[in-house]
Design a protein around this motif. Structure first.
Motif, PDB file in Angstrom:
ATOM      1  N   VAL A   1       0.843  -1.206   0.000  1.00 11.61           N
ATOM      2  CA  VAL A   1       0.000   0.000   0.000  1.00 11.61           C
ATOM      3  C   VAL A   1       0.874   1.250   0.000  1.00 11.61           C
ATOM      4  N   MET A   2       1.942   1.239   0.806  1.00 15.39           N
ATOM      5  CA  MET A   2       2.846   2.383   0.871  1.00 15.39           C
ATOM      6  C   MET A   2       3.521   2.616  -0.472  1.00 15.39           C
ATOM      7  N   TYR A   3       3.938   1.541  -1.119  1.00 12.63           N
ATOM      8  CA  TYR A   3       4.575   1.673  -2.432  1.00 12.63           C
ATOM      9  C   TYR A   3       3.578   2.220  -3.454  1.00 12.63           C
ATOM     10  N   GLY A   4       2.319   1.790  -3.326  1.00 13.77           N
ATOM     11  CA  GLY A   4       1.292   2.307  -4.227  1.00 13.77           C
ATOM     12  C   GLY A   4       1.082   3.802  -4.067  1.00 13.77           C
ATOM     13  N   ILE A   5       1.194   4.302  -2.838  1.00  9.41           N
ATOM     14  CA  ILE A   5       1.060   5.742  -2.594  1.00  9.41           C
ATOM     15  C   ILE A   5       2.210   6.511  -3.239  1.00  9.41           C
ATOM     16  N   ILE A   6       3.428   6.008  -3.063  1.00  8.16           N
ATOM     17  CA  ILE A   6       4.599   6.698  -3.599  1.00  8.16           C
ATOM     18  C   ILE A   6       4.598   6.722  -5.125  1.00  8.16           C
TER      19      ILE A   6
END
Length: 241
Positions: free
Chosen positions: A94-99
């Motif tokens: 999820v964090m990678y998707g935000i970045i």
């Protein structure tokens, strides 16, 4: 109306004032050894952290708590070398998707006003229209970047394509799973970047620039933290509904 007379020492006075203000807030002096940030970050996911003083530990990062970025900036052969790390209580994917959600970057990051994306065979061309503020001056500039994403390793590299206001603006983001005592505990976000502006800063102004860059990177991490928190709250509401 009488024209205001330009004082040759005006710029010098402004620079000294900025340096004094930033020194007061302990943001001017760059961290000389940025390797400790990387070593601490690497040790977070280790079941047996190294006790070597040279390698360092994750103690400082752990004490800082979640959402508190660790940032270092130093100048090497004229180029500003930037490193940052932050723990976030959110799933790494999820964090990678935000970045990598470049379309939403104007909403996520306060410094970006608009973005344009072009798909290429070897990646994406992302043009960011960014805002800058320095003392009483402010403005906008555009950065055209080649972005290469690797979803499997949760990393992506960016490289400046058209030098202008900046001569060098290259780096890499990484999102690693964060574990505490073997249990999943969120994500560790890492940034490594090198930057060189067109105008070379010397002496006190160079140290001042280190402080400004450090502050900007912290703001960048804070924006990511806020988006991650908002995403977590959204997931909780969906689960409750």
């Amino acid at each position: 109306m009488q024209q205001q007379r330009f004082r040759p020492d005006f710029v010098k006075d402004c620079i000294l004032k900025i340096v004094k203000i930033m020194a007061h807030h302990r943001r001017v002096t760059p961290i000389s050894d940025t390797s400790t940030i990387e070593n601490r970050a690497a040790s977070v996911d280790s079941s047996k952290p190294s006790r070597s003083k040279k390698e360092g530990t994750d103690s400082e990062l752990s004490q800082s708590g979640y959402g508190k970025p660790q940032v270092s900036v130093r100048k090497q052969k004229g180029v500003y070398m930037i490193k940052g790390a932050m723990k976030v209580g959110i799933d790494p994917d999820v964090m990678y998707g935000i970045i990598t959600d470049h379309e939403s970057s104007p909403r996520i990051f306060k410094s970006i006003s608009r973005v344009e994306i072009e798909e290429k065979e070897n990646g994406k061309i992302v043009t960011q229209h960014a805002r800058w503020n320095f003392f009483r001056w402010s403005g906008t500039f555009s950065i055209r970047l080649l972005v290469e994403e690797d979803h499997q390793s949760r990393s992506f590299k960016f490289q400046l394509q058209e030098p202008g206001f900046l001569r060098i603006f290259d780096g890499e983001w990484n999102v690693n799973p964060l574990k505490v005592e073997g249990e999943k505990a969120g994500s560790l976000v890492l940034l490594k970047q090198q930057m060189l502006p067109k105008v070379v800063a010397l002496g006190p102004l160079s140290r001042c620039m280190c402080g400004v860059l450090s502050s900007q990177v912290r703001t960048l991490f804070h924006d990511l933290r806020d988006e991650a928190n908002a995403s977590n709250e959204g997931d909780k509401k969906k689960a409750a509904g």
